[in-house]
Write a protein that holds these residues in place. Structure first.
Motif, mmCIF file in Angstrom:
data_model
loop_
_atom_site.group_PDB
_atom_site.id
_atom_site.type_symbol
_atom_site.label_atom_id
_atom_site.label_comp_id
_atom_site.label_asym_id
_atom_site.label_seq_id
_atom_site.Cartn_x
_atom_site.Cartn_y
_atom_site.Cartn_z
ATOM 1 N N ARG A 102 -1.971 2.956 -10.695
ATOM 2 C CA ARG A 102 -1.514 1.614 -11.059
ATOM 3 C C ARG A 102 -1.627 1.341 -12.548
ATOM 4 O O ARG A 102 -1.074 0.380 -13.049
ATOM 5 N N VAL A 103 -2.386 2.170 -13.269
ATOM 6 C CA VAL A 103 -2.679 1.897 -14.675
ATOM 7 C C VAL A 103 -1.899 2.856 -15.567
ATOM 8 O O VAL A 103 -1.905 4.068 -15.353
ATOM 9 N N GLY A 149 -8.378 13.608 -17.551
ATOM 10 C CA GLY A 149 -9.558 12.945 -18.095
ATOM 11 C C GLY A 149 -9.383 11.476 -18.427
ATOM 12 O O GLY A 149 -10.354 10.814 -18.793
ATOM 13 N N THR A 150 -8.152 10.956 -18.300
ATOM 14 C CA THR A 150 -7.938 9.555 -18.655
ATOM 15 C C THR A 150 -7.769 8.650 -17.442
ATOM 16 O O THR A 150 -7.994 7.455 -17.524
ATOM 17 N N GLY A 151 -7.331 9.198 -16.299
ATOM 18 C CA GLY A 151 -7.125 8.387 -15.113
ATOM 19 C C GLY A 151 -5.927 7.470 -15.194
ATOM 20 O O GLY A 151 -5.794 6.563 -14.379
ATOM 21 N N VAL A 152 -5.042 7.645 -16.186
ATOM 22 C CA VAL A 152 -3.910 6.744 -16.363
ATOM 23 C C VAL A 152 -2.627 7.535 -16.545
ATOM 24 O O VAL A 152 -2.636 8.729 -16.858
ATOM 25 N N TRP A 153 -1.510 6.833 -16.378
ATOM 26 C CA TRP A 153 -0.219 7.345 -16.819
ATOM 27 C C TRP A 153 -0.120 7.035 -18.300
ATOM 28 O O TRP A 153 -0.242 5.889 -18.723
ATOM 29 N N TYR A 190 -1.170 -2.360 -14.177
ATOM 30 C CA TYR A 190 -1.651 -2.778 -15.501
ATOM 31 C C TYR A 190 -1.106 -1.816 -16.542
ATOM 32 O O TYR A 190 -1.322 -0.603 -16.445
ATOM 33 N N LEU A 191 -0.403 -2.354 -17.522
ATOM 34 C CA LEU A 191 0.075 -1.558 -18.657
ATOM 35 C C LEU A 191 -0.737 -1.947 -19.881
ATOM 36 O O LEU A 191 -0.585 -3.053 -20.421
#
Length: 383
Positions: free
Chosen positions: A142-143, A353-357, A112-113
């Motif tokens: 994945r995000v 702290g964001t859990g994303v790329w 998911y982008l």
């Protein structure tokens, strides 16, 4: 269901196309203007990809779902899109909705982008299922996200307020994880620098009572952490019409004044209200070209959200060409992506702290509509 047409105008139901799922708020209570701009950017980029041969000769197909700002609806849409075989899911504007979509996409193993939502905790833990305490910095996720995290953008906004001499800040707010998170960012950043933040409940106060509270507390700025057009528009009208508050600064960090609807509803009252916008001071040749195309399609100046939509597809198209359409390969590709976007080079890294790329970093501006010419925007601060 809405799909962008293939170059021939036919729908590819035989598996010949590469499908991307797109989540967009297209109906109320979603922010429809933002959804329209986001979809226009996504669709333009898909058409341009197909004009130069698609993905290794296969057309790119956008399969769109309307979230209507509903997290449950968004999660259900991700389920459906996963079943339709999309290579990845993209889009969304509302942070709480994007968080639901990200969690569901992660659970299903779908990349998911996120185009435009800024809530820091877009996903609560590293997306390979490992606990935060055990996660390695290079662990697969994945995000990914294009918009800056709220903590970064709203700290820039807090610095703007301090630079403008505004230290007694009132926020009028409604119950929401997003508004609560923004209030916390402001308070944490302002307090050590001599600023204060007063919270006022938009659901408990009439616009007139709100004005009385602002006078009583000696507020020098009022930030609108509320929905648009209700109750933001009545609040602005009330404050603008109250002579006691002639010197107060009204702000809208979430970006309500960016869209033409704001100017149409408020006219001169909507000018001079600074907000966050994710554009550079000057667009490069690519941004200028895309901006011109977006303007023609929208019939108005493109917002930063339209550029976010175009950049989203540009990133995914590069990933699909370089790494293929396998979902796991797409998820593994985020740290290796380098794409020239409309607003600058796009690269992703892990942000604590964001859990994303996270794209580090999109450009950040503080902008308002010029009181002398409300259809013209002024850059007030650059982060």
């Amino acid at each position: 269901m809405i799909r962008s047409p293939s170059p021939s105008g036919a729908e590819h139901t035989d598996g010949s196309s590469v499908r991307l799922g797109a989540l967009v708020p297209l109906t109320r209570p979603g922010w429809v203007a933002a959804g329209r701009h986001l979809l226009t950017g996504l669709d333009l980029a898909v058409r341009e990809v197909n004009d130069v041969g698609g993905i290794d000769g296969r057309p790119l197909e956008l399969v769109v779902r309307d979230t209507a700002a509903d997290p449950e609806r968004a999660a259900a849409a991700v389920d459906e899109l996963a079943g339709l075989g999309v290579a990845a899911v993209a889009g969304e504007y509302h942070s709480v909705v994007a968080r639901a979509a990200a969690a569901r996409a992660d659970a299903l193993g779908v990349p998911y982008l996120c185009s435009s939502a800024v809530l820091d905790a877009l996903i609560e833990e590293p997306t390979n299922g490992v606990s935060p305490a055990r996660a390695m910095p290079g662990a697969r996720g994945r995000v990914a996200r294009l918009a800056p995290p709220q903590s970064r953008g709203w700290r820039v906004y807090a610095d703007f307020l301090l630079g403008a001499g505004r230290r007694r800040i009132a926020v009028v707010t409604q119950p929401s994880v997003y508004w609560a998170s923004g209030t916390r960012v402001l308070r944490d950043h302002l307090a050590p620098r001599g600023g204060t933040v007063l919270e006022l409940d938009a659901n408990a106060l009439t616009p007139e009572a709100l004005c009385d509270a602002l006078v009583d507390h000696g507020a020098t700025a009022l930030l609108l952490l509320v929905g648009h057009p209700e109750p933001a528009v009545p609040i602005v009208r009330a404050v603008r019409g109250d002579r006691r508050l002639a010197e107060i600064l009204i702000g809208a960090p979430a970006g309500q004044p960016e869209f033409a609807e704001w100017g149409a509803l408020l006219g001169e009252d909507g000018a001079g209200i600074p907000y966050l916008r994710y554009l550079p001071e000057r667009l490069g040749p690519l941004g200028e070209r895309v901006g011109k195309e977006l303007r023609e399609r929208l019939g108005e100046a493109p917002s930063f959200v339209a550029f976010e939509g175009w950049d989203t597809v540009a990133v995914l198209a590069e990933v699909l060409r370089s790494h293929g359409t396998d979902r796991a390969a797409i998820a593994d590709s985020w740290p290796r992506v380098v794409v020239e976007g409309t607003r600058g080079p796009i690269r992703f890294s892990r942000t604590p702290g964001t859990g994303v790329w996270q794209w580090t970093w999109p450009p950040i501006q503080i902008v308002d509509r010029d009181p002398a010419e409300p259809d013209r925007f002024r850059v007030r601060h650059v982060g």
